[in-house]
Design a protein around this motif. Structure first.
Motif, PDB file in Angstrom:
ATOM      1  N   ASN A 186       0.838  -1.192   0.000  1.00  0.00           N
ATOM      2  CA  ASN A 186       0.000   0.000   0.000  1.00  0.00           C
ATOM      3  C   ASN A 186       0.871   1.239   0.000  1.00  0.00           C
ATOM      4  O   ASN A 186       2.099   1.162  -0.093  1.00  0.00           O
ATOM      5  CB  ASN A 186      -0.950  -0.012   1.200  1.00  0.00           C
ATOM      6  CG  ASN A 186      -0.198  -0.114   2.509  1.00  0.00           C
ATOM      7  OD1 ASN A 186       0.467   0.824   2.946  1.00  0.00           O
ATOM      8  ND2 ASN A 186      -0.278  -1.274   3.167  1.00  0.00           N
ATOM      9  N   GLU A 187       0.256   2.391   0.126  1.00  0.00           N
ATOM     10  CA  GLU A 187       0.997   3.652   0.062  1.00  0.00           C
ATOM     11  C   GLU A 187       2.011   3.778   1.186  1.00  0.00           C
ATOM     12  O   GLU A 187       3.089   4.335   1.005  1.00  0.00           O
ATOM     13  CB  GLU A 187       0.009   4.821   0.116  1.00  0.00           C
ATOM     14  CG  GLU A 187       0.667   6.181  -0.059  1.00  0.00           C
ATOM     15  CD  GLU A 187      -0.341   7.311  -0.071  1.00  0.00           C
ATOM     16  OE1 GLU A 187       0.094   8.467  -0.227  1.00  0.00           O
ATOM     17  OE2 GLU A 187      -1.547   7.032   0.084  1.00  0.00           O
ATOM     18  N   GLN A 188       1.669   3.252   2.385  1.00  0.00           N
ATOM     19  CA  GLN A 188       2.572   3.364   3.526  1.00  0.00           C
ATOM     20  C   GLN A 188       3.620   2.244   3.555  1.00  0.00           C
ATOM     21  O   GLN A 188       4.724   2.439   4.023  1.00  0.00           O
ATOM     22  CB  GLN A 188       1.788   3.335   4.842  1.00  0.00           C
ATOM     23  CG  GLN A 188       1.141   4.651   5.211  1.00  0.00           C
ATOM     24  CD  GLN A 188      -0.069   4.949   4.347  1.00  0.00           C
ATOM     25  OE1 GLN A 188      -0.839   4.056   4.025  1.00  0.00           O
ATOM     26  NE2 GLN A 188      -0.239   6.203   3.957  1.00  0.00           N
ATOM     27  N   GLY A 192       8.834  -4.827  -1.406  1.00  0.00           N
ATOM     28  CA  GLY A 192       9.373  -5.052  -2.742  1.00  0.00           C
ATOM     29  C   GLY A 192       9.170  -3.879  -3.670  1.00  0.00           C
ATOM     30  O   GLY A 192       9.265  -4.020  -4.894  1.00  0.00           O
ATOM     31  N   GLY A 193       8.913  -2.690  -3.084  1.00  0.00           N
ATOM     32  CA  GLY A 193       8.671  -1.510  -3.904  1.00  0.00           C
ATOM     33  C   GLY A 193       7.390  -1.577  -4.698  1.00  0.00           C
ATOM     34  O   GLY A 193       7.192  -0.836  -5.664  1.00  0.00           O
ATOM     35  N   LEU A 194       6.472  -2.463  -4.303  1.00  0.00           N
ATOM     36  CA  LEU A 194       5.251  -2.706  -5.072  1.00  0.00           C
ATOM     37  C   LEU A 194       4.009  -2.235  -4.352  1.00  0.00           C
ATOM     38  O   LEU A 194       3.809  -2.532  -3.177  1.00  0.00           O
ATOM     39  CB  LEU A 194       5.128  -4.211  -5.364  1.00  0.00           C
ATOM     40  CG  LEU A 194       3.846  -4.685  -6.055  1.00  0.00           C
ATOM     41  CD1 LEU A 194       3.754  -4.097  -7.460  1.00  0.00           C
ATOM     42  CD2 LEU A 194       3.794  -6.202  -6.100  1.00  0.00           C
ATOM     43  N   GLY A 206       7.161  -3.387  -9.363  1.00  0.00           N
ATOM     44  CA  GLY A 206       7.951  -3.131  -8.162  1.00  0.00           C
ATOM     45  C   GLY A 206       9.432  -3.064  -8.456  1.00  0.00           C
ATOM     46  O   GLY A 206       9.848  -2.765  -9.585  1.00  0.00           O
ATOM     47  N   GLU A 207      10.237  -3.387  -7.460  1.00  0.00           N
ATOM     48  CA  GLU A 207      11.684  -3.303  -7.600  1.00  0.00           C
ATOM     49  C   GLU A 207      12.223  -4.244  -8.669  1.00  0.00           C
ATOM     50  O   GLU A 207      13.248  -3.984  -9.293  1.00  0.00           O
ATOM     51  CB  GLU A 207      12.353  -3.629  -6.264  1.00  0.00           C
ATOM     52  CG  GLU A 207      12.079  -2.595  -5.178  1.00  0.00           C
ATOM     53  CD  GLU A 207      12.647  -3.017  -3.842  1.00  0.00           C
ATOM     54  OE1 GLU A 207      13.131  -4.170  -3.737  1.00  0.00           O
ATOM     55  OE2 GLU A 207      12.607  -2.198  -2.897  1.00  0.00           O
TER      56      GLU A 207
END
Length: 473
Positions: A186-188, A192-194, A206-207
């Motif tokens: 989620n935003e927070q 995995g950068g997703l 993601g990453e």
């Protein structure tokens, strides 16, 4: 040598950091208890409680410091919203500092009048830090998401229009992601950068790049990780978290296979027999009335062991409706299913409502086991070896409402045995041994059931026909 040392340290740091969720609950409890004990000790009758304040406070301060250290190590792993993380971290540090200060004030009896106001400030910071910590872990709407009023949630089963008009992503896929994936993506919290809380974020990936490969579920990380072994570190959701059920996995697979569109509706996408069953199960009601093919009596969830025994031979087991203990059994991928395998249905006899054994190897022998299913309402036996003898067995079924005998050797004599079944509503006899004339006679003797003999012939319109001529060169 230096590189291996750095990896080792990083590993130990993350290992210790993951104790943060455990450690953080100690100061919450201890510091609040110390605050309550101090207030209670103001009463003369409970003054003796004042002696326990300092030991509890010291334990709370030490655990607050330990939680701060573990939290800092955990934050180094990344994947969290920096703004929310900073707020959580500094509030946690503030709680640790104030708790140490209170220990000093209490130990040396300094600023006695300031002790309660400072303690109250600590409790406020403690509550705020806990709130932001929960938001980092579960999302900023974790508390409000479950409120029965105020927030309108998207749910596939609550769609007001026709099922075929549902938007696949909005009404089917998004609720699954919201329930099972938003907590970590989620935003927070960007594991995995997703982020998965929106179509644009899913497309961004993601990453490690995109998580959805065009029309290739098996190559898409979003699906691949859902079906990994529970012991695999890359499995999502991780072991111990609520997992997707077979219906939800089918929906994700179908959506990706059909292009992962953000706007496509159900009627616009190709539907396999498997996804057809899933879509039927998501619509337990029609026109505001309960589905007559789903028993009204409640039942317990099916045995996991019994379900696994059927799925091991390729038989699909899925709920007939959302939040229902009744299941549908489909042997579409188990064409070798025969009389012996029919015995595997009995451990689920109280849960089986729909049974599809089309094109399998069953005979009248299997119907002896099927007749023991007390809640069975739909039975499909197309292109099987059942005959008149099996109809005698099914005649005693008191709940059977739908029976498909297309492509079987059942004759009018066998169908006559079904006259005893007053619950039967639909009977399909296309390509059976029942002649059209016999079907008409049976319909008169069974007015409670609609007998369908198939063989429909539609008129051909001139505009429907195209003629191709080969032009000689």
């Amino acid at each position: 040598m230096i590189c291996s040392l750095e990896v080792s340290q990083a590993g130990w740091g993350l290992f210790i950091g993951r104790f943060h969720p455990l450690l953080v609950h100690l100061p919450i409890g201890m510091l609040m208890v110390a605050f309550i004990l101090e207030i209670l000790s103001k009463n003369r009758r409970l003054a003796v409680l004042g002696a326990a304040v300092l030991p509890v406070l010291i334990f709370g301060a030490l655990s607050a410091i330990a939680a701060c250290v573990a939290g800092w190590l955990l934050s180094a792993s990344g994947g969290y919203d920096e703004k929310a993380l900073d707020l959580h971290m500094w509030m946690g540090i503030g709680v640790a500092v104030i708790s140490v200060l209170l220990c000093v004030l209490r130990k040396y009896s300094l600023l006695k009048k300031a002790w309660l106001p400072v303690s109250a400030l600590m409790i406020v910071l403690l509550s705020a830090a806990g709130h932001y910590g929960g938001s980092l872990t579960h999302g900023d709407d974790y508390l409000t998401a479950a409120m029965p009023i105020g927030k309108k949630k998207v749910a596939a089963t609550a769609f007001a229009g026709k099922p075929e008009d549902m938007k696949v992503y909005e009404h089917l896929v998004q609720p699954i992601l919201e329930q099972k994936c938003y907590g970590c993506h989620n935003e927070q919290k960007l594991k995995g950068g997703l982020r998965l809380d929106g179509m644009k974020h899913i497309e961004a990936g993601g990453e490690n790049g995109p998580v959805v490969k065009d029309s290739l579920p098996e190559m898409s990380e979003l699906y691949k990780r859902l079906v990994l072994s529970e012991d695999d570190d890359k499995r999502m959701p991780p072991k111990g978290k609520p997992q997707l059920n077979p219906q939800q996995l089918e929906i994700i697979y179908w959506w990706i296979a059909e292009g992962a569109s953000a706007t496509a509706t159900v009627k616009e996408l190709h539907k396999s027999p498997r996804i057809q069953l899933v879509l039927e199960s998501l619509q337990p009601s029609h026109g505001g009335e309960s589905n007559p093919f789903i028993p009204e009596e409640e039942t317990s969830p099916p045995s996991a062991q019994a379900v696994q025994a059927l799925e091991a031979i390729g038989v699909k087991v899925m709920p007939v409706a959302a939040q229902s203990g009744y299941v549908m059994i489909n042997a579409i991928n188990a064409t070798q299913f025969g009389d012996k395998e029919a015995e595997l249905l009995l451990p689920l006899k109280s849960q089986i409502a729909w049974l599809k054994l089309s094109n399998t190897q069953i005979s009248d022998t299997a119907l002896k086991a099927i007749a023991q299913l007390p809640r069975l309402t739909r039975l499909q036996l197309e292109n099987t070896r059942v005959s008149d003898g099996g109809m005698q067995t099914l005649a005693g079924s008191k709940t059977l409402m739908y029976l498909n005998l297309v492509g079987t050797k059942v004759t009018a004599k066998g169908v006559q045995a079904l006259q005893k079944n007053k619950t039967l509503r639909e009977l399909y006899l296309y390509k059976s041994a029942v002649t059209p004339a016999e079907a008409l006679a049976l319909q008169k003797s069974m007015p409670h059931a609609r007998i369908d003999t198939g063989g429909y012939h539609l008129p051909v319109l001139a505009t429907d026909t195209m003629v191709y001529r080969k032009i000689k060169s």
